[in-house]
Design a protein around this motif. Structure first.
Motif, PDB file in Angstrom:
ATOM      1  N   GLN A  49     -11.682  -3.725  -2.373  1.00 56.36           N
ATOM      2  CA  GLN A  49     -11.992  -4.641  -3.478  1.00 56.36           C
ATOM      3  C   GLN A  49     -10.804  -5.545  -3.783  1.00 56.36           C
ATOM      4  O   GLN A  49     -10.709  -6.072  -4.877  1.00 56.36           O
ATOM      5  CB  GLN A  49     -12.371  -3.903  -4.765  1.00 56.36           C
ATOM      6  CG  GLN A  49     -13.172  -2.636  -4.695  1.00 56.36           C
ATOM      7  CD  GLN A  49     -14.465  -2.712  -3.953  1.00 56.36           C
ATOM      8  OE1 GLN A  49     -14.616  -2.059  -2.952  1.00 56.36           O
ATOM      9  NE2 GLN A  49     -15.414  -3.497  -4.429  1.00 56.36           N
ATOM     10  N   ARG A  50      -9.884  -5.723  -2.846  1.00 60.99           N
ATOM     11  CA  ARG A  50      -8.673  -6.470  -3.212  1.00 60.99           C
ATOM     12  C   ARG A  50      -8.972  -7.920  -3.530  1.00 60.99           C
ATOM     13  O   ARG A  50      -8.203  -8.582  -4.221  1.00 60.99           O
ATOM     14  CB  ARG A  50      -7.601  -6.355  -2.120  1.00 60.99           C
ATOM     15  CG  ARG A  50      -7.945  -7.024  -0.791  1.00 60.99           C
ATOM     16  CD  ARG A  50      -6.954  -6.537   0.263  1.00 60.99           C
ATOM     17  NE  ARG A  50      -7.117  -7.169   1.562  1.00 60.99           N
ATOM     18  CZ  ARG A  50      -8.091  -6.928   2.425  1.00 60.99           C
ATOM     19  NH1 ARG A  50      -9.068  -6.068   2.095  1.00 60.99           N
ATOM     20  NH2 ARG A  50      -8.152  -7.527   3.587  1.00 60.99           N
ATOM     21  N   TYR A  51     -10.119  -8.429  -3.068  1.00 64.55           N
ATOM     22  CA  TYR A  51     -10.446  -9.820  -3.387  1.00 64.55           C
ATOM     23  C   TYR A  51     -10.835  -9.994  -4.855  1.00 64.55           C
ATOM     24  O   TYR A  51     -11.035 -11.115  -5.305  1.00 64.55           O
ATOM     25  CB  TYR A  51     -11.567 -10.333  -2.473  1.00 64.55           C
ATOM     26  CG  TYR A  51     -12.796  -9.475  -2.460  1.00 64.55           C
ATOM     27  CD1 TYR A  51     -13.739  -9.578  -3.467  1.00 64.55           C
ATOM     28  CD2 TYR A  51     -13.011  -8.541  -1.443  1.00 64.55           C
ATOM     29  CE1 TYR A  51     -14.862  -8.774  -3.483  1.00 64.55           C
ATOM     30  CE2 TYR A  51     -14.133  -7.735  -1.441  1.00 64.55           C
ATOM     31  CZ  TYR A  51     -15.049  -7.863  -2.464  1.00 64.55           C
ATOM     32  OH  TYR A  51     -16.145  -7.046  -2.480  1.00 64.55           O
ATOM     33  N   PHE A  80      -3.045   6.611   7.025  1.00 63.44           N
ATOM     34  CA  PHE A  80      -4.178   5.934   6.399  1.00 63.44           C
ATOM     35  C   PHE A  80      -3.760   4.546   5.909  1.00 63.44           C
ATOM     36  O   PHE A  80      -4.498   3.567   6.065  1.00 63.44           O
ATOM     37  CB  PHE A  80      -4.688   6.802   5.239  1.00 63.44           C
ATOM     38  CG  PHE A  80      -5.982   6.320   4.659  1.00 63.44           C
ATOM     39  CD1 PHE A  80      -7.131   6.295   5.422  1.00 63.44           C
ATOM     40  CD2 PHE A  80      -6.053   5.902   3.339  1.00 63.44           C
ATOM     41  CE1 PHE A  80      -8.335   5.853   4.883  1.00 63.44           C
ATOM     42  CE2 PHE A  80      -7.245   5.462   2.789  1.00 63.44           C
ATOM     43  CZ  PHE A  80      -8.386   5.439   3.574  1.00 63.44           C
ATOM     44  N   VAL A  81      -2.549   4.480   5.338  1.00 64.25           N
ATOM     45  CA  VAL A  81      -2.023   3.190   4.877  1.00 64.25           C
ATOM     46  C   VAL A  81      -1.899   2.225   6.054  1.00 64.25           C
ATOM     47  O   VAL A  81      -2.256   1.052   5.957  1.00 64.25           O
ATOM     48  CB  VAL A  81      -0.660   3.393   4.166  1.00 64.25           C
ATOM     49  CG1 VAL A  81       0.117   2.077   4.085  1.00 64.25           C
ATOM     50  CG2 VAL A  81      -0.870   3.967   2.772  1.00 64.25           C
ATOM     51  N   TRP A  86     -18.968   2.172  -7.063  1.00 67.46           N
ATOM     52  CA  TRP A  86     -18.276   1.701  -5.861  1.00 67.46           C
ATOM     53  C   TRP A  86     -17.121   2.617  -5.548  1.00 67.46           C
ATOM     54  O   TRP A  86     -16.772   3.457  -6.347  1.00 67.46           O
ATOM     55  CB  TRP A  86     -17.756   0.268  -6.034  1.00 67.46           C
ATOM     56  CG  TRP A  86     -16.942   0.047  -7.256  1.00 67.46           C
ATOM     57  CD1 TRP A  86     -17.420  -0.170  -8.522  1.00 67.46           C
ATOM     58  CD2 TRP A  86     -15.525   0.047  -7.373  1.00 67.46           C
ATOM     59  NE1 TRP A  86     -16.396  -0.308  -9.398  1.00 67.46           N
ATOM     60  CE2 TRP A  86     -15.212  -0.181  -8.724  1.00 67.46           C
ATOM     61  CE3 TRP A  86     -14.463   0.228  -6.462  1.00 67.46           C
ATOM     62  CZ2 TRP A  86     -13.913  -0.229  -9.197  1.00 67.46           C
ATOM     63  CZ3 TRP A  86     -13.171   0.162  -6.942  1.00 67.46           C
ATOM     64  CH2 TRP A  86     -12.895  -0.066  -8.296  1.00 67.46           C
ATOM     65  N   LEU A 130      -6.700   4.153  -2.557  1.00 72.13           N
ATOM     66  CA  LEU A 130      -6.151   3.137  -1.652  1.00 72.13           C
ATOM     67  C   LEU A 130      -7.281   2.385  -0.955  1.00 72.13           C
ATOM     68  O   LEU A 130      -7.236   1.163  -0.804  1.00 72.13           O
ATOM     69  CB  LEU A 130      -5.242   3.784  -0.608  1.00 72.13           C
ATOM     70  CG  LEU A 130      -3.875   4.260  -1.093  1.00 72.13           C
ATOM     71  CD1 LEU A 130      -3.169   5.037   0.010  1.00 72.13           C
ATOM     72  CD2 LEU A 130      -3.022   3.099  -1.555  1.00 72.13           C
ATOM     73  N   LEU A 131      -8.287   3.145  -0.530  1.00 72.20           N
ATOM     74  CA  LEU A 131      -9.424   2.521   0.148  1.00 72.20           C
ATOM     75  C   LEU A 131     -10.145   1.556  -0.804  1.00 72.20           C
ATOM     76  O   LEU A 131     -10.536   0.459  -0.403  1.00 72.20           O
ATOM     77  CB  LEU A 131     -10.384   3.616   0.643  1.00 72.20           C
ATOM     78  CG  LEU A 131     -11.574   3.168   1.480  1.00 72.20           C
ATOM     79  CD1 LEU A 131     -11.123   2.439   2.733  1.00 72.20           C
ATOM     80  CD2 LEU A 131     -12.437   4.374   1.864  1.00 72.20           C
ATOM     81  N   ALA A 132     -10.290   1.983  -2.076  1.00 69.98           N
ATOM     82  CA  ALA A 132     -10.936   1.113  -3.062  1.00 69.98           C
ATOM     83  C   ALA A 132     -10.098  -0.143  -3.306  1.00 69.98           C
ATOM     84  O   ALA A 132     -10.623  -1.252  -3.362  1.00 69.98           O
ATOM     85  CB  ALA A 132     -11.156   1.868  -4.374  1.00 69.98           C
ATOM     86  N   LEU A 140       0.838  -1.209   0.000  1.00 69.35           N
ATOM     87  CA  LEU A 140       0.000   0.000   0.000  1.00 69.35           C
ATOM     88  C   LEU A 140       0.869   1.254   0.000  1.00 69.35           C
ATOM     89  O   LEU A 140       0.561   2.250  -0.664  1.00 69.35           O
ATOM     90  CB  LEU A 140      -0.916   0.004   1.223  1.00 69.35           C
ATOM     91  CG  LEU A 140      -2.062  -1.004   1.212  1.00 69.35           C
ATOM     92  CD1 LEU A 140      -2.792  -0.987   2.549  1.00 69.35           C
ATOM     93  CD2 LEU A 140      -3.047  -0.719   0.086  1.00 69.35           C
ATOM     94  N   HIS A 197      -8.073  -1.489  -1.259  1.00 68.43           N
ATOM     95  CA  HIS A 197      -8.176  -2.324  -0.066  1.00 68.43           C
ATOM     96  C   HIS A 197      -9.521  -3.065  -0.010  1.00 68.43           C
ATOM     97  O   HIS A 197      -9.560  -4.279   0.178  1.00 68.43           O
ATOM     98  CB  HIS A 197      -8.000  -1.459   1.179  1.00 68.43           C
ATOM     99  CG  HIS A 197      -8.218  -2.195   2.467  1.00 68.43           C
ATOM    100  ND1 HIS A 197      -7.263  -3.014   3.024  1.00 68.43           N
ATOM    101  CD2 HIS A 197      -9.297  -2.280   3.288  1.00 68.43           C
ATOM    102  CE1 HIS A 197      -7.740  -3.563   4.125  1.00 68.43           C
ATOM    103  NE2 HIS A 197      -8.970  -3.129   4.315  1.00 68.43           N
ATOM    104  N   LEU A 255      -5.319   0.912   6.915  1.00 67.05           N
ATOM    105  CA  LEU A 255      -5.778  -0.112   5.985  1.00 67.05           C
ATOM    106  C   LEU A 255      -5.016  -1.417   6.187  1.00 67.05           C
ATOM    107  O   LEU A 255      -5.600  -2.500   6.169  1.00 67.05           O
ATOM    108  CB  LEU A 255      -5.614   0.365   4.537  1.00 67.05           C
ATOM    109  CG  LEU A 255      -6.460   1.560   4.122  1.00 67.05           C
ATOM    110  CD1 LEU A 255      -6.222   1.885   2.659  1.00 67.05           C
ATOM    111  CD2 LEU A 255      -7.936   1.291   4.364  1.00 67.05           C
ATOM    112  N   VAL A 267      -7.223 -13.067   2.559  1.00 70.17           N
ATOM    113  CA  VAL A 267      -8.398 -12.890   1.706  1.00 70.17           C
ATOM    114  C   VAL A 267      -8.624 -14.185   0.941  1.00 70.17           C
ATOM    115  O   VAL A 267      -7.694 -14.778   0.425  1.00 70.17           O
ATOM    116  CB  VAL A 267      -8.153 -11.734   0.709  1.00 70.17           C
ATOM    117  CG1 VAL A 267      -9.317 -11.608  -0.252  1.00 70.17           C
ATOM    118  CG2 VAL A 267      -7.955 -10.425   1.452  1.00 70.17           C
ATOM    119  N   GLU A 268      -9.871 -14.609   0.883  1.00 72.90           N
ATOM    120  CA  GLU A 268     -10.199 -15.813   0.111  1.00 72.90           C
ATOM    121  C   GLU A 268     -10.122 -15.515  -1.377  1.00 72.90           C
ATOM    122  O   GLU A 268     -10.462 -14.414  -1.799  1.00 72.90           O
ATOM    123  CB  GLU A 268     -11.633 -16.257   0.420  1.00 72.90           C
ATOM    124  CG  GLU A 268     -11.787 -17.062   1.685  1.00 72.90           C
ATOM    125  CD  GLU A 268     -13.228 -17.506   1.829  1.00 72.90           C
ATOM    126  OE1 GLU A 268     -13.626 -18.449   1.132  1.00 72.90           O
ATOM    127  OE2 GLU A 268     -13.951 -16.880   2.625  1.00 72.90           O
TER     128      GLU A 268
END
Lengths: 184, 213
Positions: free
Chosen positions: A66-68, B6-7, B213, A60-62, A30, A64, B10, B17-18
């Motif tokens: 939607q990282r899957y 912020f990093v 989104w 970054l938030l997106a 990140l 994070h 997160l 993560v699956e």
């Protein structure tokens, strides 16, 4: 190996390690990504320089949240580029900046073309936005961020179960993305 | 908040993560939506009375294969459009192929039929209700596929919505084929396709509104 493919290989490995549960690798991913995003947005938002840091955080938030949607069989560059471009276009649309939309399209390699570690201040304070979240989402995020606690410690402090802390952070960050993007 | 803080926030919210979420969500949507369509069909339309005889005819299976092939191609298109930067590749070809085959069969059937029989081949007994009923049956599936897409990350919302709509339409058509007595290729090539295009267009229109989104 060209510079772009070296960056691709390193960042992709960090992301995949992060998605497998390696928090340090994910943090580095990140961190490095934010520098590339900053340089990328700065060159494209020459007329909206104050929005760059907000957009970096939003992207970054997106990434994070939607990282899957990133799968091990796919290259990172087009994935990261598509998200960055989506968030850029979204911001320009929100600003109704017709002129800026007419900037020529660039290719996806541009997303890792330069890196910029000098963060300006974000205009929007994400911490203030956190106040609007319900307690069971805000508390775990605050404890883990402000106090730097682990999931286990945050769960004990908040009197919540560990899975409730994880769910709270997850839902809270999703809700945060909605507040920022003004998505329906 | 500064970006490096912020990093850290997160990264703290990270964790394992699956993989395979994209395909799993779409499979769930088709499973539940398809079951909804099946229930609607069984309750309000009914399975065709002569189904036991119909399954012995090759045309019955061809009629089913048409929407099933389209659903397969739409599934691939939807799962790719749900992921940023994933390429469609040969998927458009896989979408066009079943339509081309059915159109070729329809053209052959019309060309070899007696001139005064062509109208019946094209319109059958049910052309006035067929597309509308397919669109109705597609509703539960469309809710599912749009839900699946909404939780992922489509960067081209019009195309993503259209793929979700086509997937819903194709699944609903396969269900409708168990009720529908029509067996002529010209009918399928026209009215089944029209029925599938209704949710496709609806998905394309809804995409930009629902899939942000």
């Amino acid at each position: 190996m060209s510079e772009n493919s070296a960056i691709e290989a390193r960042l992709r490995r960090l992301l995949l390690e992060g998605m497998a549960g390696d928090a340090a690798a994910y943090h580095r991913f990140l961190d490095e990504l934010s520098a590339y995003l900053r340089a990328y947005f700065r060159r494209r938002l020459t007329r909206l320089p104050d929005d760059v840091e907000d957009l970096v955080q939003e992207t970054l938030l997106a990434v994070h949240n939607q990282r899957y949607t990133f799968e091990a069989d796919q290259p990172l560059t087009p994935w990261a580029y598509a998200i960055a471009r989506y968030k850029l276009v979204d911001l320009l649309r929100r600003r109704a900046d017709r002129e800026a939309l007419h900037e020529p399209l660039d290719d996806e390699l541009a997303v890792f073309a330069a890196s910029d570690h000098e963060a300006a201040d974000a205009r929007r304070d994400v911490l203030k936005l956190l106040d609007a979240l319900p307690e069971k989402q805000r508390l775990p995020i605050r404890l883990m961020k402000l106090e730097g606690l682990s999931v286990v410690e945050a769960a004990r402090m908040a009197g919540m179960s560990e899975s409730a802390v994880k769910v709270g952070v997850h839902r809270g960050l999703k809700a945060l993305a909605k507040m920022i993007g003004g998505a329906p | 908040m500064k970006t490096d803080e912020f990093v850290s926030l997160l990264a703290a919210g990270g964790g394992a993560v699956e993989s395979g979420t994209t395909a799993r969500r779409h499979a769930l949507a088709i499973g539940w939506g398809g079951m909804g369509a099946m229930l609607l069909m069984a309750i309000f339309l009914g399975v065709r009375a002569d189904i036991a005889d119909a399954v012995r005819l090759p045309m019955f299976w061809l009629k089913l294969a048409f929407p099933v092939c389209l659903a397969g191609a739409a599934f691939v298109a939807a799962t790719r459009l749900a992921r940023p930067g994933a390429r469609l590749g040969q998927t458009p070809l896989a979408l066009v192929a079943p339509i081309a085959v059915v159109w070729a069969m329809a053209a052959y059937a019309l060309a070899t039929a007696a001139p005064d029989a062509r109208g019946a081949l094209l319109l059958g007994q049910t052309w006035t209700v067929c597309p509308g009923l397919i669109a109705l049956l597609s509703l539960p599936v469309l809710v599912g596929t749009l839900w699946a897409m909404k939780g992922l990350a489509p960067t081209q919302p019009i195309l993503a919505g259209a793929a979700a709509g086509l997937l819903a339409g194709a699944v609903a058509t396969a269900v409708y084929a168990l009720h529908c007595p029509e067996m002529a290729a010209p009918f399928l090539a026209t009215w089944y396709l029209a029925g599938m295009l209704i949710p496709t267009v609806a998905g394309a229109l809804l995409g930009p509104r629902l899939l942000r989104w």
